[in-house]
Motif scaffolding. Structure first.
Motif, PDB file in Angstrom:
ATOM      1  N   SER A 130       0.811  -1.215   0.000  1.00 55.74           N
ATOM      2  CA  SER A 130       0.000   0.000   0.000  1.00 55.74           C
ATOM      3  C   SER A 130       0.850   1.273   0.000  1.00 55.74           C
ATOM      4  CB  SER A 130      -0.947   0.009   1.205  1.00 55.74           C
ATOM      5  OG  SER A 130      -0.221  -0.052   2.416  1.00 55.74           O
ATOM      6  N   ASP A 131       2.051   1.202   0.576  1.00 56.71           N
ATOM      7  CA  ASP A 131       2.880   2.408   0.615  1.00 56.71           C
ATOM      8  C   ASP A 131       3.672   2.622  -0.663  1.00 56.71           C
ATOM      9  OD1 ASP A 131       4.777   0.432   0.861  1.00 56.71           O
ATOM     10  OD2 ASP A 131       5.662   1.186   2.722  1.00 56.71           O
ATOM     11  N   LEU A 188      -7.726  -0.523  -4.914  1.00 58.88           N
ATOM     12  CA  LEU A 188      -7.624  -1.380  -3.728  1.00 58.88           C
ATOM     13  C   LEU A 188      -7.927  -2.834  -4.091  1.00 58.88           C
ATOM     14  CD1 LEU A 188      -9.375   0.759  -0.934  1.00 58.88           C
ATOM     15  CD2 LEU A 188      -6.928   0.558  -1.435  1.00 58.88           C
ATOM     16  N   ARG A 213      -5.120  -4.372  -6.532  1.00 59.41           N
ATOM     17  CA  ARG A 213      -3.831  -4.703  -5.898  1.00 59.41           C
ATOM     18  C   ARG A 213      -3.990  -5.431  -4.566  1.00 59.41           C
ATOM     19  NH1 ARG A 213      -1.383  -4.825 -10.420  1.00 59.41           N
ATOM     20  NH2 ARG A 213      -0.809  -2.813 -11.350  1.00 59.41           N
ATOM     21  N   VAL A 216      -5.008  -4.455  -1.576  1.00 59.36           N
ATOM     22  CA  VAL A 216      -4.446  -3.706  -0.451  1.00 59.36           C
ATOM     23  C   VAL A 216      -5.568  -2.949   0.246  1.00 59.36           C
ATOM     24  CG1 VAL A 216      -2.163  -3.462  -1.512  1.00 59.36           C
ATOM     25  CG2 VAL A 216      -3.922  -1.716  -1.946  1.00 59.36           C
ATOM     26  N   ARG A 254      -5.030   0.387   1.613  1.00 58.23           N
ATOM     27  CA  ARG A 254      -4.847   1.843   1.580  1.00 58.23           C
ATOM     28  C   ARG A 254      -3.989   2.233   0.377  1.00 58.23           C
ATOM     29  NH1 ARG A 254      -3.732   0.174   6.529  1.00 58.23           N
ATOM     30  NH2 ARG A 254      -1.488   0.362   6.164  1.00 58.23           N
ATOM     31  N   VAL A 255      -4.069   3.513   0.011  1.00 60.39           N
ATOM     32  CA  VAL A 255      -3.216   4.083  -1.034  1.00 60.39           C
ATOM     33  C   VAL A 255      -2.824   5.503  -0.626  1.00 60.39           C
ATOM     34  CG1 VAL A 255      -4.249   2.749  -2.921  1.00 60.39           C
ATOM     35  CG2 VAL A 255      -5.208   4.993  -2.321  1.00 60.39           C
ATOM     36  N   LYS A 314      -8.663   4.309   4.336  1.00 58.67           N
ATOM     37  CA  LYS A 314      -8.253   3.916   2.987  1.00 58.67           C
ATOM     38  C   LYS A 314      -7.079   4.734   2.453  1.00 58.67           C
ATOM     39  CE  LYS A 314     -12.809   2.202   1.504  1.00 58.67           C
ATOM     40  NZ  LYS A 314     -13.875   2.314   0.462  1.00 58.67           N
ATOM     41  N   GLU A 372      -3.138   6.169   2.942  1.00 59.67           N
ATOM     42  CA  GLU A 372      -1.839   5.990   3.593  1.00 59.67           C
ATOM     43  C   GLU A 372      -1.252   7.351   3.979  1.00 59.67           C
ATOM     44  OE1 GLU A 372       0.860   3.357   5.116  1.00 59.67           O
ATOM     45  OE2 GLU A 372      -0.598   2.617   3.650  1.00 59.67           O
TER      46      GLU A 372
END
Length: 344
Positions: A55-56, A137, A140, A142, A144-145, A167, A169
């Motif tokens: 997510s990061d 989301l 991928r 995940v 969060r973005v 949601k 990051e």
């Protein structure tokens, strides 16, 4: 020993930079459905051969009030902002809101502007951004973005973040919008209809507002304005490359919110790390906006304010663009350091 460690650090930094520069970047054009008959155009760039991202290392970029997202993927000196992020290992997306660029345009845009009410207000734009966030989301797998907003895009991204903190990051706000005490450079004469029409000449005049006369000549490198204008104005099928239509929902929001002392989001609900960054010559969202906004982010996990020299609202397309790109990239990548006192 110190000389050896310094030499190793330089070698590591040089190797990392070379690795980033050498990555092959691939592009993909996507469409995200939002309700009946509405498709949101999304541009994706990422390092070749990579399909799994934490997510990061995922970011979504949100454009501003007048132009679609073309500036984010404009190959200036052979490299766009999205290329730069992808070279650093990011899976990066940029969307055109409905009514902008290559996304679905409502029927009102095929009629005289004065026949319909303004559309695509900040709340509508936040929902469109949310549709793209949910798409990414799921794509991928995940939770969060990162969000990167520019100009009105900062209000859109902040509105979404305030409503959906779980949601997001980190939140990077480039040329942030806040309560206005000076006239807006986006003015509509007469009845405020569904959309406004902008010319290339007007775009350049607005861009250079606030730049000292002796600095104007070399602010935008040769050919860069035309490269941006050609790509951007070509997205309007009725403009012939010379004019562009932009929805007026944002103008109505400016009248009813920002110029009336009201925001479209609750600052207290923003709890993620926040970056505010802008150019010193910005007259669209003047520095007083970010300076007022910064201390009000009382619940942000941590925050940073950066003002860049010799740059306007559009520093992303100017000679000092790399100052902006590096500032945002450092913010997105920087690990959260915890000191012995527990401060972050």
């Amino acid at each position: 020993m110190r000389s050896l460690m310094a030499g190793l650090l330089v070698l590591m930094l040089t190797s990392t930079a070379a690795y980033a520069q050498g990555r092959k970047v691939i592009a993909e054009d996507l469409k995200v459905a939002q309700g009946a008959g509405v498709e949101i155009y999304v541009r994706n760039k990422r390092p070749d051969g990579v399909t799994t991202f934490p997510s990061d290392r995922i970011a979504i970029m949100m454009h501003g009030a007048t132009y679609p997202a073309t500036a984010f993927d404009l190959p200036l000196a052979g490299k766009s902002w999205m290329d730069y992020m992808a070279e650093h290992g990011f899976d990066v997306y940029a969307l055109d809101l409905p009514g902008y660029g290559r996304s679905t345009r409502p029927a009102a845009m095929d009629q005289p502007a004065e026949e319909s009410r303004p559309f695509m207000r900040t709340t509508n734009a936040s929902k469109a951004l949310g549709a793209v966030v949910d798409f990414v989301l799921k794509r991928r797998n995940v939770g969060r973005v990162h969000l990167v907003g520019w100009s009105w895009g900062t209000a859109i991204a902040a509105t979404y973040t305030a409503d959906n903190p779980s949601k997001v990051e980190r939140l990077a706000l480039y040329a942030p919008v806040w309560l206005r005490t000076t006239p807006s450079l986006v003015q509509v004469q007469g009845t405020l209809g569904a959309y406004r029409t902008v010319s290339r000449d007007a775009a350049l005049q607005r861009w250079l507002t606030g730049v000292p006369d002796d600095k104007k000549a070399d602010l935008i490198p040769p050919g860069w304005f035309d490269l941006w204008a050609d790509a951007t104005f070509a997205t309007d099928p009725k403009g012939g490359g010379k004019t562009l239509r932009a929805p007026n929902g944002v103008v109505l929001d400016g009248q009813e919110f920002w110029s009336a002392g009201k925001a479209t989001f609750d600052l207290a609900k923003i709890t993620v790390p926040v970056l505010l960054v802008l150019g010193e010559w910005d007259r669209d969202t003047p520095p007083y906006m970010a300076q007022t906004l910064f201390p009000l982010l009382v619940n942000a996990k941590w925050k940073r304010f950066v003002m860049l020299g010799e740059g306007t609202h559009t520093i992303a397309l100017e000679k000092n663009r790399m100052l902006l790109l590096r500032t945002v990239q450092d913010f997105l990548e920087e690990p959260v350091a915890t000191s012995s006192t527990g401060m972050k």
